[in-house]
Design an enzyme around this catalytic site. Structure first.
Site, short mmCIF file in Angstrom:
data_model
loop_
_atom_site.label_atom_id
_atom_site.label_comp_id
_atom_site.label_asym_id
_atom_site.label_seq_id
_atom_site.Cartn_x
_atom_site.Cartn_y
_atom_site.Cartn_z
N CYS A 5 0.83 -1.21 0.00
CA CYS A 5 0.00 0.00 0.00
C CYS A 5 0.87 1.26 0.00
CB CYS A 5 -0.92 -0.01 1.22
SG CYS A 5 -1.84 1.53 1.41
N CYS A 8 0.37 3.52 3.11
CA CYS A 8 1.05 2.98 4.30
C CYS A 8 2.54 3.32 4.25
CB CYS A 8 0.90 1.46 4.35
SG CYS A 8 -0.66 0.89 5.05
N ASP A 31 -0.92 15.74 -2.74
CA ASP A 31 -1.35 14.80 -3.77
C ASP A 31 -0.38 14.89 -4.96
OD1 ASP A 31 -4.33 13.34 -4.52
OD2 ASP A 31 -2.93 13.73 -6.16
N HIS A 47 -3.64 1.04 8.37
CA HIS A 47 -4.29 0.70 7.09
C HIS A 47 -5.77 0.37 7.30
CE1 HIS A 47 -4.47 -0.57 2.90
NE2 HIS A 47 -5.28 -1.53 3.32
N ASN A 88 -13.59 9.55 -1.18
CA ASN A 88 -14.18 8.69 -2.20
C ASN A 88 -14.22 7.26 -1.68
OD1 ASN A 88 -14.45 10.81 -4.06
ND2 ASN A 88 -12.30 10.60 -4.68
N GLY A 94 -15.05 6.57 -7.72
CA GLY A 94 -13.72 6.68 -8.33
C GLY A 94 -12.57 6.45 -7.37
N HIS A 99 -6.78 2.87 0.71
CA HIS A 99 -6.36 3.23 2.07
C HIS A 99 -7.10 4.54 2.31
CE1 HIS A 99 -2.92 3.72 5.20
NE2 HIS A 99 -3.76 4.74 5.38
N HIS A 101 -8.53 8.02 2.70
CA HIS A 101 -7.88 9.32 2.64
C HIS A 101 -8.93 10.41 2.48
CE1 HIS A 101 -7.97 7.39 -1.32
NE2 HIS A 101 -8.19 8.58 -1.84
N HIS A 103 -9.45 14.02 0.95
CA HIS A 103 -8.91 15.05 0.05
C HIS A 103 -9.23 16.42 0.65
CE1 HIS A 103 -8.31 12.58 -3.73
NE2 HIS A 103 -9.15 11.78 -3.09
P1 5GP Z 1 -8.99 8.54 -4.85
O1 5GP Z 1 -9.34 8.60 -6.30
O2 5GP Z 1 -8.66 7.13 -4.39
O3 5GP Z 1 -9.96 9.23 -3.97
O4 5GP Z 1 -7.68 9.42 -4.73
C1 5GP Z 1 -6.39 8.91 -4.78
C2 5GP Z 1 -5.47 10.11 -4.87
O5 5GP Z 1 -4.18 9.67 -4.55
C3 5GP Z 1 -5.41 10.73 -6.27
O6 5GP Z 1 -5.74 12.10 -6.18
C4 5GP Z 1 -3.95 10.50 -6.68
O7 5GP Z 1 -3.43 11.57 -7.43
C5 5GP Z 1 -3.24 10.32 -5.36
N1 5GP Z 1 -2.09 9.44 -5.40
C6 5GP Z 1 -2.03 8.20 -5.95
N2 5GP Z 1 -0.80 7.67 -5.77
C7 5GP Z 1 -0.08 8.58 -5.07
C8 5GP Z 1 1.26 8.61 -4.57
O8 5GP Z 1 2.04 7.67 -4.73
N3 5GP Z 1 1.65 9.71 -3.89
C9 5GP Z 1 0.80 10.77 -3.69
N4 5GP Z 1 1.30 11.82 -3.00
N5 5GP Z 1 -0.47 10.79 -4.14
C10 5GP Z 1 -0.90 9.71 -4.83
ZN ZN Z 2 -2.40 1.33 3.62
#
Ligand code: 5GP
Ligand code: ZN
Length: 115
Positions: A5, A8, A31, A47, A88, A94, A99, A101, A103
């Site tokens: 992950c 993580c 991000d 996690h 989300n 989407g 894990h 999060h 935004h």
């Molecule tokens: P989700 O679509 O799952 O709500 O958002 C995932 C977010 O994680 C996206 O905005 C994407 O740009 C961000 N993201 C994905 N992988 C990484 C990463 O390795 N590092 C960082 N800092 N952000 C990531």
């Molecule tokens: Zn995780």
């Protein structure tokens, strides 16, 4: 920690995330593909794959994500102009990283939308 992950790994300091806040429970970082001038993710260090995987004992932890988002919004100087917090959950929303999060989006007008 889930070994495969990415969030993580960032929370554990094992990956090159641009971390701007860390405590014993949560970590916040920029991000990698920002969609607003301020686009920060706040994650639990533990996690939890999604809101669907939350248990009752995670309630205070998820509340702490929102509290830290508030502190960061103030620190970034966007608390008065406004910001959006979103989590989300699942395919229709989407969710791409499994894990939990939050935004934190700010720095421009964020059109009101429901999907
Ligand atoms: P989700 O679509 O799952 O709500 O958002 C995932 C977010 O994680 C996206 O905005 C994407 O740009 C961000 N993201 C994905 N992988 C990484 C990463 O390795 N590092 C960082 N800092 N952000 C990531
Ligand atoms: Zn995780």
């Amino acid at each position: 920690m889930a070994s495969d992950c990415v969030f993580c790994k960032i929370a554990a300091g094992e990956s090159d995330g641009r971390v701007l806040y860390h405590d014993e429970r949560v970590t916040a970082f920029w991000d990698i593909h920002p969609v607003a001038p301020v686009h920060i993710l706040i994650v639990p260090n533990k996690h939890i794959s999604s809101v669907n995987a939350m248990s009752e004992e995670d309630e205070a932890l998820v509340g702490h994500l929102v509290y830290v988002a508030k502190l960061i919004a103030k620190e970034q100087g966007v608390d008065q102009e406004g910001y959006r917090l979103s989590i989300n959950t699942g395919p229709n929303a989407g969710q791409s990283v499994f894990h939990i999060h939050v935004h934190l989006l700010a720095g421009r007008s964020l059109p009101i939308h429901i999907g």
